[in-house]
Design a protein around this motif. Structure first.
Motif: not given
Ligand code: CA
Length: 218
Positions: A153-158, A160-166, A204-216
């Motif tokens: 699951k960790e791999f799968a989440i990473l 998905v995030l890397l698939h849409r950088p930014g 530093d790899v995955i950012r948490n954008v407060r109230g919105v979600g996560y991004k690389i």
């Protein structure tokens, strides 16, 4: 990456689903066109593997409906019909790729990966951000050349995030991308996985954008 498999042949369906799961995809499988249509409108998929000859609603009509509704989801058609005309018809209806039955499972997986890659405008199978590299076909993540052991699951989440950088993805969106039907999802499961990912990869790899979600992080 979460895929929808629309296939009415139980033997092919079982084999394809199993092969895709082994390759690390999340797979939902439906056996007719109308179920396929309902699944696509209710869930979030990264791609669809679509048989043409299906009960209730055939694959080509389903595909035409998706495209006329401006749905750009990547679609790979599988069909036993060998005629060149059928293949052209499928591609004209908006298919991104076409595979003739019987097909080799490894070829199907390679083509699905190619579709995902085209969608993310990437020329290489490897997904790289900074010192981090994810290899979807070998299911390996490295940081500074060192392999990092991740759960599925960790791999799968990473991935998905890397698939849409930014792009900031909400917790719900991540949850929909990495859990298929019938999988038990704990209420804070995604947060737990993200916490572990950040512990393993560095905060530093995955950012948490407060109230919105996560991004690389770029
Ligand atoms: Ca069929």
């Amino acid at each position: 990456m979460r895929l929808l498999l629309v296939e009415d042949d139980p033997m092919i369906g079982r084999a394809v689903r199993h092969g895709l799961l082994q390759a690390g995809f999340v797979v939902d499988w439906v056996t007719d066109g109308q179920f396929g249509q309902a699944a696509i409108s209710n869930e979030v998929y990264d791609g669809v593997i679509l048989d043409i000859g299906l009960p209730r609603l055939d694959g080509l009509t389903l595909l035409q409906q998706l495209r006329s509704a401006q749905n750009p989801i990547p679609v790979l058609i599988t069909s036993a019909r060998d005629a060149v005309r059928d293949r052209i018809e499928g591609l004209n209806a908006g298919a991104d790729d076409y595979l003739l039955k019987p097909f080799d499972l490894d070829e199907l997986i390679a083509r699905v990966r190619a579709l995902m890659r085209r969608q993310s405008m990437s020329t290489s199978n490897l997904m790289t951000v900074g010192a981090l590299t994810l290899d979807p076909s070998r299911r390996v993540v490295t940081k500074n050349g060192e392999e990092v052991a991740l759960t599925a699951k960790e791999f799968a989440i990473l991935e998905v995030l890397l698939h849409r950088p930014g792009t900031v993805l909400s917790r719900e969106r991540l949850e929909e991308s990495v859990y298929g039907w019938g999988e038990e999802v704990g209420s804070n499961a995604i947060e737990v996985h993200l916490h572990n990912l950040r512990r393993k990869l560095g905060t530093d790899v995955i950012r948490n954008v407060r109230g919105v979600g996560y991004k690389i992080a770029e």
